[in-house]
Design a protein around this motif. Structure first.
Motif, mmCIF file in Angstrom:
data_model
loop_
_atom_site.group_PDB
_atom_site.id
_atom_site.type_symbol
_atom_site.label_atom_id
_atom_site.label_comp_id
_atom_site.label_asym_id
_atom_site.label_seq_id
_atom_site.Cartn_x
_atom_site.Cartn_y
_atom_site.Cartn_z
ATOM 1 N N MET A 1 36.135 33.984 38.907
ATOM 2 C CA MET A 1 35.609 34.824 38.918
ATOM 3 C C MET A 1 36.282 35.980 39.264
ATOM 4 S SD MET A 1 34.108 35.043 42.783
ATOM 5 C CE MET A 1 32.304 33.568 42.279
ATOM 6 N N ASN A 2 35.345 37.339 38.469
ATOM 7 C CA ASN A 2 35.980 38.058 37.670
ATOM 8 C C ASN A 2 35.645 39.146 39.563
ATOM 9 O OD1 ASN A 2 33.622 40.001 38.859
ATOM 10 N ND2 ASN A 2 32.902 38.980 36.561
ATOM 11 N N LYS A 3 36.468 40.092 39.228
ATOM 12 C CA LYS A 3 36.592 40.924 40.910
ATOM 13 C C LYS A 3 35.343 41.205 40.973
ATOM 14 C CE LYS A 3 40.922 42.662 39.066
ATOM 15 N NZ LYS A 3 42.102 43.862 38.775
ATOM 16 N N ALA A 4 34.360 42.268 40.412
ATOM 17 C CA ALA A 4 33.619 42.482 40.791
ATOM 18 C C ALA A 4 32.591 42.095 41.568
ATOM 19 C CB ALA A 4 32.613 43.627 39.641
ATOM 20 N N GLY A 5 32.580 40.523 40.889
ATOM 21 C CA GLY A 5 31.757 39.276 41.649
ATOM 22 C C GLY A 5 31.945 38.803 42.572
ATOM 23 N N PHE A 6 32.790 39.387 42.750
ATOM 24 C CA PHE A 6 33.886 38.415 44.092
ATOM 25 C C PHE A 6 33.148 39.077 45.343
ATOM 26 C CE2 PHE A 6 37.423 38.163 46.994
ATOM 27 C CZ PHE A 6 36.821 36.573 47.415
ATOM 28 N N GLU A 7 33.630 41.103 44.831
ATOM 29 C CA GLU A 7 33.685 41.442 45.955
ATOM 30 C C GLU A 7 32.303 41.588 46.425
ATOM 31 O OE1 GLU A 7 35.189 45.255 44.031
ATOM 32 O OE2 GLU A 7 37.114 44.376 44.251
ATOM 33 N N SER A 8 31.007 41.344 45.645
ATOM 34 C CA SER A 8 29.251 41.452 45.514
ATOM 35 C C SER A 8 29.776 40.461 46.701
ATOM 36 C CB SER A 8 29.215 41.528 44.358
ATOM 37 O OG SER A 8 27.413 41.140 44.355
ATOM 38 N N ARG A 9 29.809 39.001 46.183
ATOM 39 C CA ARG A 9 29.805 37.980 47.314
ATOM 40 C C ARG A 9 30.343 37.996 48.056
ATOM 41 N NH1 ARG A 9 32.828 32.739 45.297
ATOM 42 N NH2 ARG A 9 34.081 33.277 47.213
ATOM 43 N N LEU A 10 31.103 38.629 48.593
ATOM 44 C CA LEU A 10 31.673 39.091 50.086
ATOM 45 C C LEU A 10 31.204 39.952 50.637
ATOM 46 C CD1 LEU A 10 35.349 39.074 49.133
ATOM 47 C CD2 LEU A 10 34.578 37.613 50.291
ATOM 48 N N ARG A 11 30.350 41.403 50.235
ATOM 49 C CA ARG A 11 29.848 41.875 50.699
ATOM 50 C C ARG A 11 28.146 40.828 51.619
ATOM 51 N NH1 ARG A 11 31.593 44.965 46.075
ATOM 52 N NH2 ARG A 11 32.636 46.364 47.236
ATOM 53 N N LYS A 12 27.965 40.727 50.896
ATOM 54 C CA LYS A 12 26.164 39.397 50.681
ATOM 55 C C LYS A 12 26.992 39.233 51.891
ATOM 56 C CE LYS A 12 24.542 39.891 45.959
ATOM 57 N NZ LYS A 12 23.844 39.081 44.610
ATOM 58 N N GLN A 13 27.679 38.244 52.063
ATOM 59 C CA GLN A 13 27.808 37.533 53.049
ATOM 60 C C GLN A 13 28.726 38.202 54.313
ATOM 61 O OE1 GLN A 13 30.840 34.210 51.437
ATOM 62 N NE2 GLN A 13 29.484 33.453 50.259
ATOM 63 N N GLY A 14 28.451 39.312 54.892
ATOM 64 C CA GLY A 14 28.827 40.236 55.522
ATOM 65 C C GLY A 14 30.361 40.201 55.785
ATOM 66 N N TYR A 15 31.126 40.243 54.921
ATOM 67 C CA TYR A 15 32.284 40.125 54.831
ATOM 68 C C TYR A 15 33.303 42.101 54.759
ATOM 69 C CZ TYR A 15 34.124 35.353 54.265
ATOM 70 O OH TYR A 15 34.256 34.187 54.903
ATOM 71 N N GLU A 16 33.586 42.085 54.945
ATOM 72 C CA GLU A 16 34.646 43.745 55.483
ATOM 73 C C GLU A 16 35.388 43.741 55.063
ATOM 74 O OE1 GLU A 16 31.610 45.172 59.301
ATOM 75 O OE2 GLU A 16 33.318 44.499 59.694
ATOM 76 N N ASN A 17 36.663 44.833 55.262
ATOM 77 C CA ASN A 17 37.907 45.298 54.601
ATOM 78 C C ASN A 17 37.943 44.493 53.130
ATOM 79 O OD1 ASN A 17 37.963 46.806 56.808
ATOM 80 N ND2 ASN A 17 38.793 44.901 58.254
ATOM 81 N N ILE A 18 37.639 45.022 52.428
ATOM 82 C CA ILE A 18 37.385 44.063 51.144
ATOM 83 C C ILE A 18 38.190 44.819 50.701
ATOM 84 C CG2 ILE A 18 36.175 43.507 49.555
ATOM 85 C CD1 ILE A 18 34.135 42.928 50.789
ATOM 86 N N GLY A 19 39.779 44.154 50.005
ATOM 87 C CA GLY A 19 40.011 45.611 48.642
ATOM 88 C C GLY A 19 41.350 44.751 48.728
ATOM 89 N N GLN A 20 42.099 44.829 47.336
ATOM 90 C CA GLN A 20 43.430 44.628 46.504
ATOM 91 C C GLN A 20 44.334 44.464 47.513
ATOM 92 O OE1 GLN A 20 43.630 44.712 42.578
ATOM 93 N NE2 GLN A 20 45.352 44.969 43.072
ATOM 94 N N ARG A 21 45.454 43.783 48.101
ATOM 95 C CA ARG A 21 46.425 43.494 48.643
ATOM 96 C C ARG A 21 47.352 42.710 47.946
ATOM 97 N NH1 ARG A 21 42.327 42.839 52.001
ATOM 98 N NH2 ARG A 21 42.005 44.223 53.744
ATOM 99 N N GLU A 22 49.000 42.536 48.213
ATOM 100 C CA GLU A 22 49.656 41.729 47.660
ATOM 101 C C GLU A 22 50.609 41.553 48.231
ATOM 102 O OE1 GLU A 22 53.020 45.101 45.219
ATOM 103 O OE2 GLU A 22 50.780 45.334 44.969
#
Length: 94
Positions: A1-22
Motif C-alpha cells: 500500500m502506498n503512503k497516500a492511500g494508507f493515510e486516506s484510509r485512516l482518515r476515513k476510519q476516524g484516525y487522527e495524529n497521522i504522521g511519519q515516525r521512527e
C-alpha cells in the motif's frame, strides 16, 4: 500500500495524529497496551510485533493494526524502523 492511500484510509476510519515516525535500531518495548486503536504502515526497515505469543515481522509496505487494549510487544530491527501511524480513540464500552 502506498503512503497516500494508507493515510486516506485512516482518515476515513476516524484516525487522527497521522504522521511519519521512527524508532531507533534494536529498541525493545516489552508487553504493553494502548488506550487507542493504532494502525501502522512500515515505510523503511522492519519491526516485529508479538501478540498472543506469536511474533510477526512487518517490513516496508506492510500494515499492522493493534486494537486498543491489545497486549503486545515491539522489537525494532537492526536498521531501525520508519513508519506512518494513526491513532483512534477506542469506543466506550457499551
Amino acid at each position: 500500500m502506498n503512503k497516500a492511500g494508507f493515510e486516506s484510509r485512516l482518515r476515513k476510519q476516524g484516525y487522527e495524529n497521522i504522521g511519519q515516525r521512527e524508532m531507533a535500531a534494536d529498541v525493545v518495548n516489552e508487553a504493553h497496551t494502548h488506550d487507542f486503536d493504532a494502525q501502522v504502515l512500515v515505510v523503511d526497515d522492519e519491526i516485529t510485533i508479538t501478540r498472543d505469543g506469536k511474533a510477526h515481522t512487518f517490513r516496508k509496505g506492510d500494515t499492522c493494526e493493534v486494537p486498543a487494549g491489545t497486549v503486545h510487544a515491539e522489537q525494532v530491527g537492526p536498521e531501525g524502523v520508519r513508519y506512518i501511524a494513526g491513532r483512534r480513540q477506542a469506543a466506550a464500552p457499551g
